[in-house]
Design a protein around this motif. Structure first.
Motif, PDB file in Angstrom:
ATOM      1  N   PRO A 259      84.245  19.527 -51.637  1.00 51.91           N
ATOM      2  CA  PRO A 259      84.501  18.881 -52.932  1.00 51.91           C
ATOM      3  C   PRO A 259      84.935  19.848 -54.015  1.00 51.91           C
ATOM      4  O   PRO A 259      85.619  19.456 -54.967  1.00 51.91           O
ATOM      5  N   ASP A 260      84.539  21.113 -53.883  1.00 51.90           N
ATOM      6  CA  ASP A 260      84.952  22.106 -54.881  1.00 51.90           C
ATOM      7  C   ASP A 260      86.460  22.270 -54.908  1.00 51.90           C
ATOM      8  O   ASP A 260      87.059  22.498 -55.964  1.00 51.90           O
ATOM      9  N   GLU A 261      87.086  22.148 -53.746  1.00 52.27           N
ATOM     10  CA  GLU A 261      88.547  22.275 -53.672  1.00 52.27           C
ATOM     11  C   GLU A 261      89.222  21.085 -54.346  1.00 52.27           C
ATOM     12  O   GLU A 261      90.243  21.237 -55.022  1.00 52.27           O
ATOM     13  N   ASN A 262      88.677  19.890 -54.148  1.00 45.85           N
ATOM     14  CA  ASN A 262      89.238  18.716 -54.817  1.00 45.85           C
ATOM     15  C   ASN A 262      89.092  18.818 -56.329  1.00 45.85           C
ATOM     16  O   ASN A 262      90.017  18.487 -57.081  1.00 45.85           O
ATOM     17  N   TYR A 263      87.914  19.282 -56.759  1.00 42.05           N
ATOM     18  CA  TYR A 263      87.672  19.410 -58.192  1.00 42.05           C
ATOM     19  C   TYR A 263      88.659  20.407 -58.820  1.00 42.05           C
ATOM     20  O   TYR A 263      89.263  20.135 -59.858  1.00 42.05           O
ATOM     21  N   LYS A 264      88.828  21.527 -58.161  1.00 48.45           N
ATOM     22  CA  LYS A 264      89.737  22.552 -58.673  1.00 48.45           C
ATOM     23  C   LYS A 264      91.175  22.029 -58.734  1.00 48.45           C
ATOM     24  O   LYS A 264      91.882  22.233 -59.726  1.00 48.45           O
TER      25      LYS A 264
ATOM     26  N   TRP B  23      81.745  24.279 -45.277  1.00 50.90           N
ATOM     27  CA  TRP B  23      82.602  23.338 -45.989  1.00 50.90           C
ATOM     28  C   TRP B  23      81.873  22.072 -46.436  1.00 50.90           C
ATOM     29  O   TRP B  23      82.308  21.414 -47.386  1.00 50.90           O
ATOM     30  N   THR B  24      80.812  21.680 -45.747  1.00 50.04           N
ATOM     31  CA  THR B  24      80.151  20.408 -46.045  1.00 50.04           C
ATOM     32  C   THR B  24      79.048  20.595 -47.077  1.00 50.04           C
ATOM     33  O   THR B  24      78.311  21.581 -47.041  1.00 50.04           O
ATOM     34  N   VAL B  25      78.950  19.631 -47.996  1.00 47.39           N
ATOM     35  CA  VAL B  25      77.991  19.707 -49.106  1.00 47.39           C
ATOM     36  C   VAL B  25      77.194  18.419 -49.133  1.00 47.39           C
ATOM     37  O   VAL B  25      77.756  17.323 -49.196  1.00 47.39           O
ATOM     38  N   LYS B  26      75.881  18.529 -49.079  1.00 50.80           N
ATOM     39  CA  LYS B  26      75.012  17.353 -49.053  1.00 50.80           C
ATOM     40  C   LYS B  26      74.925  16.711 -50.432  1.00 50.80           C
ATOM     41  O   LYS B  26      74.773  17.394 -51.444  1.00 50.80           O
ATOM     42  N   VAL B  27      75.019  15.403 -50.482  1.00 52.05           N
ATOM     43  CA  VAL B  27      74.908  14.649 -51.738  1.00 52.05           C
ATOM     44  C   VAL B  27      73.436  14.553 -52.130  1.00 52.05           C
ATOM     45  O   VAL B  27      72.606  14.231 -51.289  1.00 52.05           O
TER      46      VAL B  27
ATOM     47  N   ALA C 118      99.154  10.343 -65.396  1.00 56.30           N
ATOM     48  CA  ALA C 118      98.173   9.812 -64.449  1.00 56.30           C
ATOM     49  C   ALA C 118      98.068  10.772 -63.275  1.00 56.30           C
ATOM     50  O   ALA C 118      99.086  11.182 -62.707  1.00 56.30           O
ATOM     51  N   ILE C 119      96.850  11.150 -62.918  1.00 56.08           N
ATOM     52  CA  ILE C 119      96.603  12.038 -61.779  1.00 56.08           C
ATOM     53  C   ILE C 119      95.457  11.468 -60.952  1.00 56.08           C
ATOM     54  O   ILE C 119      94.690  10.621 -61.428  1.00 56.08           O
ATOM     55  N   PHE C 120      95.339  11.941 -59.713  1.00 55.17           N
ATOM     56  CA  PHE C 120      94.257  11.453 -58.868  1.00 55.17           C
ATOM     57  C   PHE C 120      93.923  12.496 -57.805  1.00 55.17           C
ATOM     58  O   PHE C 120      94.620  13.490 -57.626  1.00 55.17           O
ATOM     59  N   GLU C 121      92.835  12.237 -57.088  1.00 53.81           N
ATOM     60  CA  GLU C 121      92.447  13.027 -55.928  1.00 53.81           C
ATOM     61  C   GLU C 121      92.085  12.083 -54.793  1.00 53.81           C
ATOM     62  O   GLU C 121      91.815  10.897 -55.012  1.00 53.81           O
ATOM     63  N   GLY C 122      92.058  12.611 -53.586  1.00 55.67           N
ATOM     64  CA  GLY C 122      91.588  11.864 -52.418  1.00 55.67           C
ATOM     65  C   GLY C 122      90.527  12.691 -51.710  1.00 55.67           C
ATOM     66  O   GLY C 122      90.780  13.837 -51.350  1.00 55.67           O
ATOM     67  N   MET C 123      89.336  12.134 -51.553  1.00 53.79           N
ATOM     68  CA  MET C 123      88.218  12.826 -50.928  1.00 53.79           C
ATOM     69  C   MET C 123      87.537  11.854 -49.961  1.00 53.79           C
ATOM     70  O   MET C 123      87.809  10.660 -49.966  1.00 53.79           O
ATOM     71  N   LYS C 124      86.618  12.390 -49.154  1.00 48.34           N
ATOM     72  CA  LYS C 124      85.820  11.524 -48.286  1.00 48.34           C
ATOM     73  C   LYS C 124      84.364  11.982 -48.259  1.00 48.34           C
ATOM     74  O   LYS C 124      84.071  13.168 -48.409  1.00 48.34           O
ATOM     75  N   ALA C 125      83.480  11.005 -48.049  1.00 47.50           N
ATOM     76  CA  ALA C 125      82.066  11.277 -47.800  1.00 47.50           C
ATOM     77  C   ALA C 125      81.708  10.694 -46.437  1.00 47.50           C
ATOM     78  O   ALA C 125      82.313   9.706 -45.997  1.00 47.50           O
ATOM     79  N   TYR C 126      80.721  11.305 -45.787  1.00 42.68           N
ATOM     80  CA  TYR C 126      80.318  10.912 -44.441  1.00 42.68           C
ATOM     81  C   TYR C 126      78.801  10.812 -44.379  1.00 42.68           C
ATOM     82  O   TYR C 126      78.094  11.568 -45.041  1.00 42.68           O
ATOM     83  N   LYS C 127      78.297   9.891 -43.563  1.00 42.29           N
ATOM     84  CA  LYS C 127      76.851   9.744 -43.383  1.00 42.29           C
ATOM     85  C   LYS C 127      76.482  10.172 -41.968  1.00 42.29           C
ATOM     86  O   LYS C 127      77.076   9.693 -40.989  1.00 42.29           O
ATOM     87  N   ASP C 128      75.511  11.089 -41.850  1.00 40.63           N
ATOM     88  CA  ASP C 128      75.100  11.568 -40.530  1.00 40.63           C
ATOM     89  C   ASP C 128      74.045  10.639 -39.921  1.00 40.63           C
ATOM     90  O   ASP C 128      73.675   9.607 -40.510  1.00 40.63           O
ATOM     91  N   ASP C 129      73.554  10.994 -38.733  1.00 45.47           N
ATOM     92  CA  ASP C 129      72.611  10.111 -38.041  1.00 45.47           C
ATOM     93  C   ASP C 129      71.222  10.128 -38.660  1.00 45.47           C
ATOM     94  O   ASP C 129      70.325   9.398 -38.220  1.00 45.47           O
TER      95      ASP C 129
END
Length: 355
Positions: A92-97, A351-355, A72-83
């Motif tokens: 996210p590329d670092e988490n994926y890798k 570092w930030t990537v738009k969804v 079992a493995i996992f990652e921890g990431m976050k997303a943020y919403k701007d104004d």
């Protein structure tokens, strides 16, 4: 992103949303989940049937190998919403890798980038109302993979399930943190799985952390397995030490997780003109620095808390309180990093990537 796979993701929408039942101003970290999850199964040597569907429990055979052999493995990431109501991911590329590095170490199949990223983007898009704007608000993202093949023979599973679940979060604050430096227990050993985000790594540290809690300490600073003379991580976070005006942190290794917040803080600190020394840090020099007054700060760094200041540490039953300082590197770096994550400051690092 692959338009081909995106079109192949089956989307089954929840018949109703539970969002109106959630008090977003009083969230317990990791306790509330959105309406949907992403799921993709590995069977017959290939990933198949990616689907976004309502969040609910699922069944597994009692002999599933995740229960017996801990794949079992996992990652921890976050997303943020701007104004402007746009949603952004942080590195996210670092988490994926790192997720696939963990998979390789645990003899699990790597997840194709198109499945990981398209699944995540589609899921965030569907549950975008759960991502609240404003400083302090975020969406915690938990990708994980478990072995679902049945049978209790001790070998790697043939079948796996990759999933992504979402949990809205507020600013993570655990109050004042005092730590106990480990003299016997270790988080990981050379040749082991310390550099992987394997579930068992975290289960193994619950017991020594519970012992520390009973003594009045919130976390443990782990030391190396061979000599217990080198400082490694704090709880589930990477750890930094400020001696005079230099930041010290241990290098990543087989024992130490390659933290994404850690590497981001190092880059930011260097850009701010702060001297950063990445090298083994000895317990003896930390104690000496505390005794002569040159130890100014200790802080943990990780996805959940971003930066968590530590007010003091105990070693060999002697407690050392840290001074209260005005020009805290920890708070300066935390503010700069969270401003980038929330799009309140320009992201000069890309570092930030738009969804």
């Amino acid at each position: 992103m692959s338009a081909t796979l995106t079109n192949k993701i089956e989307i089954i929408k929840a018949t109703s949303s539970k969002i109106n039942e959630v008090d977003f101003e009083n969230l317990s970290f990791g306790a509330v989940f959105t309406d949907h999850l992403f799921e993709c199964d590995y069977k017959n040597g290939e990933w198949q049937n990616p689907v976004i569907k309502p969040y609910k429990p699922f069944l597994l055979d009692p002999s599933a190998k995740v229960f017996h052999y801990g794949q079992a493995i996992f990652e921890g990431m976050k997303a943020y919403k701007d104004d402007q109501n746009a949603i952004w991911l942080f590195r996210p590329d670092e988490n994926y890798k790192r997720f696939n590095n963990s998979a390789v170490r645990m003899a699990m199949p790597e997840v194709p980038e198109v499945i990981f990223m398209d699944g995540l983007n589609q899921l965030l898009d569907l549950d975008q109302a759960w991502v609240k704007p404003g400083a302090g608000n975020s969406m915690y993202i938990r990708p994980f993979m478990i072995a679902t093949g049945d049978g209790v023979i001790a070998n790697p599973s043939d079948d796996y399930k990759f999933m992504i679940i979402l949990s809205p979060a507020k600013s993570y604050y655990s109050g004042e943190v005092k730590v106990l430096i480990a003299e016997h227990f270790s988080r990981a050993a050379n040749g082991g799985i310390g550099a992987a985000k394997a579930a068992g790594n975290y289960a193994a540290q619950f017991y020594p952390t519970t012992l520390a809690n009973k003594q009045g300490y919130q976390q443990v600073i782990w030391t190396d397995d061979a000599t217990h003379t080198k400082l490694e991580e704090a709880g589930t976070m990477n750890v930094f030490f400020r001696i005079n005006d230099t930041l010290l942190t241990a290098p990543v290794s087989e024992r130490i997780l390659d933290g994404i917040t850690r590497k981001s803080l190092i880059e930011m600190a260097k850009k701010e003109g702060i001297t950063v020394d990445v090298r083994p840090v000895l317990v003896s020099e930390l104690v000496e620095a505390a005794q002569n007054g040159s130890l100014k700060e200790i802080f943990g760094a990780g996805t959940a808390a971003v930066v968590n200041p530590i007010i003091g540490f105990s070693y060999k039953e002697v407690y050392h309180e840290l001074p209260k300082i005005e020009n805290s590197f920890a708070l300066q770096l935390k503010e700069k990093l969270t401003n980038i994550q929330h799009k309140l400051s320009e992201d000069t690092f890309g570092w930030t990537v738009k969804v």
